[in-house]
Design a protein around this motif. Sequence first.
Motif, mmCIF file in Angstrom:
data_model
loop_
_atom_site.group_PDB
_atom_site.id
_atom_site.type_symbol
_atom_site.label_atom_id
_atom_site.label_comp_id
_atom_site.label_asym_id
_atom_site.label_seq_id
_atom_site.Cartn_x
_atom_site.Cartn_y
_atom_site.Cartn_z
ATOM 1 N N PHE A 1 1.836 -3.405 13.891
ATOM 2 C CA PHE A 1 1.760 -4.440 13.689
ATOM 3 C C PHE A 1 4.111 -4.303 13.067
ATOM 4 O O PHE A 1 4.909 -4.842 12.556
ATOM 5 C CB PHE A 1 1.875 -5.343 13.068
ATOM 6 C CG PHE A 1 0.489 -6.045 13.348
ATOM 7 C CD1 PHE A 1 0.986 -7.134 13.747
ATOM 8 C CD2 PHE A 1 -0.555 -5.449 12.307
ATOM 9 C CE1 PHE A 1 -0.387 -8.004 14.089
ATOM 10 C CE2 PHE A 1 -1.419 -6.283 13.140
ATOM 11 C CZ PHE A 1 -1.434 -7.744 14.205
ATOM 12 N N GLY A 2 3.012 -3.174 12.500
ATOM 13 C CA GLY A 2 4.733 -2.580 11.069
ATOM 14 C C GLY A 2 5.420 -3.795 10.200
ATOM 15 O O GLY A 2 5.912 -3.195 9.290
ATOM 16 N N ASP A 3 5.444 -4.663 10.423
ATOM 17 C CA ASP A 3 5.098 -6.122 9.125
ATOM 18 C C ASP A 3 4.559 -6.303 8.884
ATOM 19 O O ASP A 3 3.693 -6.823 9.811
ATOM 20 C CB ASP A 3 6.964 -6.820 9.178
ATOM 21 C CG ASP A 3 6.523 -8.033 10.602
ATOM 22 O OD1 ASP A 3 6.183 -8.478 10.376
ATOM 23 O OD2 ASP A 3 7.076 -7.373 11.896
ATOM 24 N N ASN A 4 4.274 -7.382 7.411
ATOM 25 C CA ASN A 4 3.086 -8.075 6.894
ATOM 26 C C ASN A 4 3.770 -9.250 7.473
ATOM 27 O O ASN A 4 2.944 -9.844 7.441
ATOM 28 C CB ASN A 4 2.594 -8.224 6.318
ATOM 29 C CG ASN A 4 1.685 -6.281 5.868
ATOM 30 O OD1 ASN A 4 1.034 -6.162 6.733
ATOM 31 N ND2 ASN A 4 1.447 -6.469 4.831
ATOM 32 N N ALA B 1 0.866 -1.117 -0.100
ATOM 33 C CA ALA B 1 0.263 0.015 0.251
ATOM 34 C C ALA B 1 1.131 1.125 -0.119
ATOM 35 O O ALA B 1 0.256 2.159 -0.589
ATOM 36 C CB ALA B 1 -1.015 0.376 1.343
ATOM 37 N N ILE B 2 1.980 1.190 0.861
ATOM 38 C CA ILE B 2 2.649 2.243 0.924
ATOM 39 C C ILE B 2 3.462 2.441 -0.076
ATOM 40 O O ILE B 2 3.448 3.933 -0.824
ATOM 41 C CB ILE B 2 4.173 2.494 1.957
ATOM 42 C CG1 ILE B 2 3.216 2.568 3.673
ATOM 43 C CG2 ILE B 2 4.724 3.257 2.028
ATOM 44 C CD1 ILE B 2 3.866 1.913 5.035
ATOM 45 N N ALA B 3 4.211 1.926 -0.745
ATOM 46 C CA ALA B 3 4.668 1.431 -1.955
ATOM 47 C C ALA B 3 3.976 1.946 -3.175
ATOM 48 O O ALA B 3 4.502 3.092 -3.558
ATOM 49 C CB ALA B 3 5.539 0.191 -1.965
ATOM 50 N N VAL C 1 -5.603 -8.884 2.546
ATOM 51 C CA VAL C 1 -4.948 -9.006 3.981
ATOM 52 C C VAL C 1 -4.641 -7.882 4.258
ATOM 53 O O VAL C 1 -3.575 -7.800 3.237
ATOM 54 C CB VAL C 1 -5.252 -9.734 5.256
ATOM 55 C CG1 VAL C 1 -5.095 -9.509 6.287
ATOM 56 C CG2 VAL C 1 -6.494 -10.548 4.663
ATOM 57 N N ASN C 2 -4.251 -6.431 4.929
ATOM 58 C CA ASN C 2 -3.112 -5.812 5.108
ATOM 59 C C ASN C 2 -3.289 -5.304 6.465
ATOM 60 O O ASN C 2 -4.662 -5.116 7.172
ATOM 61 C CB ASN C 2 -3.446 -4.353 3.749
ATOM 62 C CG ASN C 2 -1.916 -4.230 3.671
ATOM 63 O OD1 ASN C 2 -1.102 -4.175 4.319
ATOM 64 N ND2 ASN C 2 -1.537 -3.343 3.044
ATOM 65 N N GLU C 3 -2.011 -4.492 6.493
ATOM 66 C CA GLU C 3 -2.469 -3.823 7.792
ATOM 67 C C GLU C 3 -3.610 -2.570 7.648
ATOM 68 O O GLU C 3 -3.291 -2.391 6.607
ATOM 69 C CB GLU C 3 -1.087 -3.311 9.311
ATOM 70 C CG GLU C 3 -1.648 -2.730 10.293
ATOM 71 C CD GLU C 3 -0.305 -2.588 10.805
ATOM 72 O OE1 GLU C 3 1.256 -2.591 10.744
ATOM 73 O OE2 GLU C 3 0.246 -2.214 11.969
ATOM 74 N N ASN C 4 -3.832 -2.111 8.588
ATOM 75 C CA ASN C 4 -4.760 -0.623 8.941
ATOM 76 C C ASN C 4 -4.239 0.253 8.805
ATOM 77 O O ASN C 4 -3.868 1.122 9.761
ATOM 78 C CB ASN C 4 -5.942 -1.173 9.735
ATOM 79 C CG ASN C 4 -7.064 0.189 8.969
ATOM 80 O OD1 ASN C 4 -6.820 0.946 8.688
ATOM 81 N ND2 ASN C 4 -8.380 0.151 10.018
ATOM 82 N N ASP C 5 -3.573 0.609 7.848
ATOM 83 C CA ASP C 5 -2.034 1.839 7.981
ATOM 84 C C ASP C 5 -2.766 2.417 8.792
ATOM 85 O O ASP C 5 -1.653 3.887 9.400
ATOM 86 C CB ASP C 5 -1.267 1.874 6.829
ATOM 87 C CG ASP C 5 -0.678 0.981 7.006
ATOM 88 O OD1 ASP C 5 0.141 0.095 7.198
ATOM 89 O OD2 ASP C 5 -0.570 0.212 5.533
ATOM 90 N N THR C 6 -3.897 3.334 8.086
ATOM 91 C CA THR C 6 -4.226 4.450 8.085
ATOM 92 C C THR C 6 -4.538 5.065 9.712
ATOM 93 O O THR C 6 -4.079 6.180 9.901
ATOM 94 C CB THR C 6 -5.282 5.323 7.512
ATOM 95 O OG1 THR C 6 -6.273 4.429 7.732
ATOM 96 C CG2 THR C 6 -4.892 5.205 5.548
HETATM 97 N N1 VHF Z 1 0.923 -1.699 5.646
HETATM 98 C C1 VHF Z 1 2.432 -1.946 4.898
HETATM 99 C C2 VHF Z 1 3.230 -3.617 4.724
HETATM 100 C C3 VHF Z 1 4.404 -2.961 5.390
HETATM 101 C C4 VHF Z 1 5.021 -4.577 4.870
HETATM 102 O O1 VHF Z 1 4.841 -5.444 6.011
HETATM 103 O O2 VHF Z 1 5.481 -4.743 4.193
HETATM 104 P P1 VHF Z 1 6.821 -6.042 3.501
HETATM 105 O O3 VHF Z 1 8.617 -5.888 4.810
HETATM 106 O O4 VHF Z 1 7.489 -5.557 2.325
HETATM 107 O O5 VHF Z 1 5.954 -7.147 3.673
HETATM 108 C C5 VHF Z 1 1.454 -1.328 3.497
HETATM 109 O O6 VHF Z 1 1.256 -1.993 2.944
HETATM 110 O O7 VHF Z 1 2.748 -0.861 2.596
#
Ligand code: VHF
Length: 388
Positions: free
Chosen positions: A165-168, A71-73, A152-157
């Motif tokens: 969690f910071g990491d998925n 999502a961030i990327a 599924v993703n973390e609800n970052d917002t």
């Molecule tokens: N929730 C964040 C995920 C962060 C994350 O864990 O990233 P990664 O290390 O590429 O699996 C996003 O979607 O950008």
Amino acid sequence: MAEQDGSAVRDEVAAARRIVVKIGSSSLTTAAGGLDADRVDALVDVLAKVLDRDVSGAGDGKEIVLVSSGAIAAGLAPLGLERRPRDLARQQAAASVGQGLLVARYTASFARYGRRVGQVLLTTDDTSRRAHYRNATRTLDQLLAMGALPIVNENDTVATDEIRFGDNDRLAALVAHLVRADLLVLLSDVDGLYDGDPRTPGTSRIDEVKGPKDLAGVTIGSAGRSGVGTGGMVTKVEAARIAAAAGVPVVLTSASRAGDALLGRHTGTYFHRTGRRSADRLLWLAHASEPRGALTLDDGAVRAVVERRTSLLPAGIAAVEGEFTAGDPVELRDTEGRAVARGLVNFDAKEIPRLIGRSTRDLARELGPAYEREVVHRDDLVVLHRHG
Ligand SMILES: N[C@@H](CCC(=O)OP(=O)(O)O)C(=O)O
Ligand SMILES: Nc1ncnc2c1ncn2[C@@H]1O[C@H](COP(=O)(O)OP(=O)(O)O)[C@@H](O)[C@H]1O
């Protein structure tokens, strides 16, 4: 012999019915940054093929839950950002823009196969509070039952720094436990766990990990060259360890080998299960919840909780710290300050000082029957085992 072991292991992979697949940002983005539609399509091609397989010959196909980062990327370029921002606010803005684009991309890509997807965004609260946890499980089960693929993703917002969690990778391990998966597949830009940073010449891939001993002496490094990933190998190995301990075997490999990995072919690193499936929620309590406070226990209470697995009563509490409300996760510490357990507390922090050291019978007599209860019930309590 080794080959025989290897093929037996992969039979188990091939037979897995419910699978959680996690893909990292680095496998979904272009070199220039931004979502790579071709790579999304390539993953979806593989998953669609797996979903069409008939496991037992009786028409019961496989089920997949996809945990997708990115999502961030995906939000960087549309917001004119050149690289992943360091501050939470801009990361959240990027995630907000990117998550929509990401799911839109998956929706279109799965539609090529006539498959629907459902977006599920989770926070750490959803993974530790009883009602949220039950809700998340029910939604995921229902989506699968209706033939839709949960993404599924973390609800970052909405996540703050403290509760992220910071990491998925870890999120994926917890989701695998939540949906009672038979297998967790972690996909990255590297084709497995190496015995040192794979950018260093002379390192080689580890084929299988039977337990923590197989990881002794392995140098596990941080995120790769793409710069969009977060946790590197450390979080993947930690996730694999959590899943394996909860009875879910794990394959760690690259996105380009996803097809082979899911078919049970010999690729990547295989983590054998090291434990049995544990009671619901408690895994989340141990690995995902962020304690909102701490209770210090006297020696007798530590023994009761850790060895005899009893509930924590007010009489065994020596001190309280933090601002929490009933239902929050708290850490239970010994008198040396070491964390020995985590639990969901039944009182607000401000109520506890007057309970300290008192018997439940006295408290009930003095304050009313509502006070005749455990501070942490044994069913809401998980003892923390230290990694050796
Ligand atoms: N929730 C964040 C995920 C962060 C994350 O864990 O990233 P990664 O290390 O590429 O699996 C996003 O979607 O950008
Ligand atoms: N022992 C190791 N084995 C494999 N990869 C490692 C190891 N140590 C560090 N890494 C690095 O971890 C990277 C994967 O992490 P990351 O970039 O966060 O991926 P993702 O975005 O897929 O979550 C690899 O590209 C690799 O360079």
